[in-house]
Design an enzyme around this catalytic site. Sequence first.
Site, PDB file in Angstrom:
ATOM      1  N   GLU A 176     -19.569 -70.785  45.350  1.00  0.00           N
ATOM      2  CA  GLU A 176     -19.514 -69.008  46.852  1.00  0.00           C
ATOM      3  C   GLU A 176     -18.977 -69.614  47.715  1.00  0.00           C
ATOM      4  O   GLU A 176     -19.700 -69.989  48.692  1.00  0.00           O
ATOM      5  CB  GLU A 176     -20.531 -67.894  46.699  1.00  0.00           C
ATOM      6  CG  GLU A 176     -20.446 -66.339  47.448  1.00  0.00           C
ATOM      7  CD  GLU A 176     -21.522 -65.487  47.582  1.00  0.00           C
ATOM      8  OE1 GLU A 176     -20.637 -64.646  47.712  1.00  0.00           O
ATOM      9  OE2 GLU A 176     -22.653 -66.036  46.651  1.00  0.00           O
ATOM     10  N   LYS A 213     -17.307 -67.304  43.682  1.00  0.00           N
ATOM     11  CA  LYS A 213     -17.049 -66.330  44.073  1.00  0.00           C
ATOM     12  C   LYS A 213     -16.761 -66.204  45.938  1.00  0.00           C
ATOM     13  O   LYS A 213     -16.831 -67.046  45.971  1.00  0.00           O
ATOM     14  CB  LYS A 213     -18.336 -66.041  43.966  1.00  0.00           C
ATOM     15  CG  LYS A 213     -18.132 -64.089  44.159  1.00  0.00           C
ATOM     16  CD  LYS A 213     -19.921 -63.641  44.018  1.00  0.00           C
ATOM     17  CE  LYS A 213     -20.640 -62.576  44.328  1.00  0.00           C
ATOM     18  NZ  LYS A 213     -22.047 -61.922  44.213  1.00  0.00           N
TER      19      LYS A 213
END
Length: 297
Positions: A176, A213
């Site tokens: 992420e 993400k």
Amino acid sequence: MNQEQFDKVKNGKGFIAALDQSGGSTPKALKAYGVEESAYSNEDEMFDMVHEMRTRIITSPAFTSEKILGAILFEQTMDRDIEGKHTGDYLWEEKGVVPFLKVDKGLADEKNGVQLMKPIHDLDETLSRANERHIFGTKMRSVINEPNEEGIKEVIDQQFEVGKQIIAAGLVPIIEPEVNIHSKDKEQCESIMKDEILKHLNNLPEDQNVMLKLSIPTKANFFKELVDHPRVVRVVALSGGYSRKEANEKLRENDGLIASFSRALASDLRHGQTQEQFDAGLKDAIDTIYDASVNKK
């Protein structure tokens, strides 16, 4: 690795619920839920209250595998019980929802236009506990604020270095590197970041897979190359400060991108609501986020 869970995350229809606020963001999450800091006197009481909130979400009849593929947990949530079962076991055995764990320790100070992850000194021990708790994958967050090539390269290198340690433990890492949605050079940041991610993906062996993400891209379908990459299980999107309505609209423009919202998921939920009001608010959020994840323009 649980193959049934892998297949569900890779091919299922739905989104990932992010229920992973940790120490620094917990007071803010509780306040948004209608619980002021005066309601608890120490950290233990604070985490008791946030676990009550997460339990209320997870046990709600609106929270089902029909529309939710997985849920990301904070470490303390993983170690606690819901109705006599560890949270990860409850999610999978009672709800059919795949459990993930946030493993980062927060962000370092900004340097070169980015914030790296703080060192995760106890990662091996955490991953061992995650396996005992039947967790499928992990998540760790960095932040990109400016289109600084050196800084962005450092973020992606760090993410994949930690990711390989997670893969070696038999779990699937969610990489992420969040691009700040308020960055005046957001699109440029996304371009540099995507190139760096692709370099790492192209070097992964066939038996190693990651999830990504990412902030919803400025240009629709800009991450399609990542969505279609053979080493990527799934690309999920964070809401990043957008309202749920705005995040859903932007998400709907991106083929193959599904939600992994936190604030946008829980924004209408309040501690003082009746169970009927709470379940209705959660159902509305889940329905709209699901729709934006699976029905594209």
